[in-house]
Design an enzyme around this catalytic site. Structure first.
Site, PDB file in Angstrom:
ATOM      1  N   SER A 172      -7.866 -39.778   7.879  1.00 35.59           N
ATOM      2  CA  SER A 172      -7.488 -39.918   9.294  1.00 35.59           C
ATOM      3  C   SER A 172      -8.221 -41.031  10.037  1.00 35.59           C
ATOM      4  O   SER A 172      -7.854 -41.344  11.171  1.00 35.59           O
ATOM      5  CB  SER A 172      -7.713 -38.599  10.030  1.00 35.59           C
ATOM      6  OG  SER A 172      -6.768 -37.640   9.626  1.00 35.59           O
TER       7      SER A 172
ATOM      8  N   LYS B  46      -6.068 -43.729  11.450  1.00 34.58           N
ATOM      9  CA  LYS B  46      -5.282 -43.526  12.666  1.00 34.58           C
ATOM     10  C   LYS B  46      -5.769 -44.412  13.810  1.00 34.58           C
ATOM     11  O   LYS B  46      -4.972 -44.797  14.683  1.00 34.58           O
ATOM     12  CB  LYS B  46      -5.326 -42.053  13.073  1.00 34.58           C
ATOM     13  CG  LYS B  46      -4.688 -41.112  12.057  1.00 34.58           C
ATOM     14  CD  LYS B  46      -4.920 -39.647  12.411  1.00 34.58           C
ATOM     15  CE  LYS B  46      -4.335 -38.715  11.358  1.00 34.58           C
ATOM     16  NZ  LYS B  46      -4.592 -37.295  11.649  1.00 34.58           N
TER      17      LYS B  46
ATOM     18  N   TYR C  51       3.137 -42.818   5.875  1.00 39.87           N
ATOM     19  CA  TYR C  51       1.985 -42.081   6.401  1.00 39.87           C
ATOM     20  C   TYR C  51       1.021 -41.686   5.286  1.00 39.87           C
ATOM     21  O   TYR C  51      -0.209 -41.839   5.419  1.00 39.87           O
ATOM     22  CB  TYR C  51       2.471 -40.843   7.155  1.00 39.87           C
ATOM     23  CG  TYR C  51       1.363 -40.023   7.763  1.00 39.87           C
ATOM     24  CD1 TYR C  51       0.648 -40.486   8.859  1.00 39.87           C
ATOM     25  CD2 TYR C  51       1.034 -38.777   7.234  1.00 39.87           C
ATOM     26  CE1 TYR C  51      -0.375 -39.721   9.426  1.00 39.87           C
ATOM     27  CE2 TYR C  51       0.029 -38.012   7.792  1.00 39.87           C
ATOM     28  CZ  TYR C  51      -0.677 -38.488   8.883  1.00 39.87           C
ATOM     29  OH  TYR C  51      -1.682 -37.731   9.435  1.00 39.87           O
TER      30      TYR C  51
ATOM     31  N   TYR D 216     -10.951 -34.037  15.769  1.00 43.07           N
ATOM     32  CA  TYR D 216     -10.135 -32.831  15.727  1.00 43.07           C
ATOM     33  C   TYR D 216     -10.494 -31.921  16.909  1.00 43.07           C
ATOM     34  O   TYR D 216     -10.686 -32.391  18.025  1.00 43.07           O
ATOM     35  CB  TYR D 216     -10.275 -32.134  14.363  1.00 43.07           C
ATOM     36  CG  TYR D 216     -10.071 -33.072  13.198  1.00 43.07           C
ATOM     37  CD1 TYR D 216      -8.905 -33.813  13.086  1.00 43.07           C
ATOM     38  CD2 TYR D 216     -11.061 -33.259  12.237  1.00 43.07           C
ATOM     39  CE1 TYR D 216      -8.702 -34.690  12.030  1.00 43.07           C
ATOM     40  CE2 TYR D 216     -10.872 -34.138  11.174  1.00 43.07           C
ATOM     41  CZ  TYR D 216      -9.688 -34.854  11.083  1.00 43.07           C
ATOM     42  OH  TYR D 216      -9.502 -35.721  10.049  1.00 43.07           O
TER      43      TYR D 216
ATOM     44  N   VAL E   5     -10.870 -36.373   6.682  1.00 46.76           N
ATOM     45  CA  VAL E   5     -11.252 -35.291   5.782  1.00 46.76           C
ATOM     46  C   VAL E   5     -11.746 -35.796   4.431  1.00 46.76           C
ATOM     47  O   VAL E   5     -12.158 -35.005   3.589  1.00 46.76           O
ATOM     48  CB  VAL E   5     -10.103 -34.269   5.589  1.00 46.76           C
ATOM     49  CG1 VAL E   5      -9.790 -33.559   6.904  1.00 46.76           C
ATOM     50  CG2 VAL E   5      -8.873 -34.915   4.985  1.00 46.76           C
TER      51      VAL E   5
END
Length: 305
Positions: free
Chosen positions: A65, A68, A190, A241, A259
């Protein structure tokens, strides 16, 4: 950077090694489950590209992530404020792969860093470029100076095989008209995006534009100063998160975790950091990584607060 920085990193590494609990690697993506939770690396990049590191700071890991942040910046650079009509900027307070909020909010994800929001950003970047994952890879190569940086096909395949929740998120948003590309094409992009392998040094360098207020390593402008502020603000409030409040409390910097065990952090106008240790807490953040960043801001006084 002060000349005392390397001893600070060495001290942090020694303290991290003494941590009694280091968490567990992500096991819902089988390709990540075998990572050694005791590994640790940390890098700090100055605005001019000078990098300091300790431990496994040059060892590539699965960025997940963390990517992102970069797809968000790339999309903002192309379409600007229009993006925010399709994704929000508020903390979610729910797990990163939650379906619940989407129904309440009519297919508009709460922020770009939960999975639903990241899918929207990737979808829009893919519609604008024709290859969102390739655009991301090329940007990371240029900013880090590492032309070997690329995707881990095994991780991408593992995520594809276990990506039912992400597929559900994408189909649900498509039913509200918030996805432009065919869902299978979006998911392929993705999962490849999340499978990028990079080191702490690579990512600290690649994130440097956020510390330079939108200016890339070659001196060109990716984002306006205001847009760079926006990305940093969303990182601070949404980047870890549903633990963003605790991260801001402990670390005091804009940050984004993945992660795979990595976390990038930004000291605007000063430097960028990346830490990596695969053992995660229950919210998906690196136990040793958060502890290391906490110690860094405590020892150096570098914080946005």
């Amino acid at each position: 950077m002060p000349p005392s920085l390397q001893p600070v990193l060495d001290r942090i590494a020694a303290e991290v090694q003494a941590l009694p609990g280091r968490g567990r690697p992500a096991d819902y993506i089988p390709a990540l489950a075998s990572a050694d939770p005791l590994r640790f690396g940390m890098a700090v990049a100055e605005l001019d590209g000078t990098v300091y590191g300790v431990g496994d700071w040059q060892h590539p890991f699965s960025t997940q992530s963390i990517t992102k942040v970069f797809t968000l910046a790339l999309d903002l650079s192309l379409e600007g404020e229009l993006l925010w009509e399709h994704v929000g900027r508020e903390p979610s307070g729910n797990p990163f792969n939650s379906l619940v909020q989407l129904e309440y909010e009519h297919g508009i994800p709460r922020n770009p860093f939960i999975n639903a929001g990241a899918l929207v950003v990737t979808d829009r970047l893919h519609a604008l470029t024709g290859d969102a994952a390739g655009t991301l890879r090329d940007f990371l190569r240029a900013e880090s100076g590492n032309q070997d940086l690329t995707f881990d096909e095994n991780v991408a395949a593992s995520e594809t095989a276990h990506g039912d929740r992400n597929a559900a998120l994408a189909h649900f948003m498509a039913s509200y008209g918030n996805i432009a590309n065919p869902v299978p094409a979006l998911l392929e992009q993705y999962f490849r995006q999340c499978s990028v392998e990079a080191s702490c040094a690579d990512l600290a360098l690649a994130a440097g534009f956020l510390a330079r207020h939108g200016i890339r390593a070659d001196g060109s402008t990716l984002l306006s100063r205001s847009q760079a502020k926006q990305v940093n603000a969303v990182m601070l409030t949404c980047g870890t998160y549903d633990a963003a409040g605790d991260f801001a409390y402990r670390v005091g910097l804009p940050g984004k975790s993945g992660v795979g065990g990595g976390i990038i952090a930004v000291v605007p106008g000063r430097c960028t950091l990346c830490v990596w240790s695969p053992g995660l807490d229950q919210r998906g953040n690196s136990v040793a990584g958060v502890a290391a960043l906490d110690r860094f801001t405590t020892l150096t006084g570098m914080s946005v607060f």
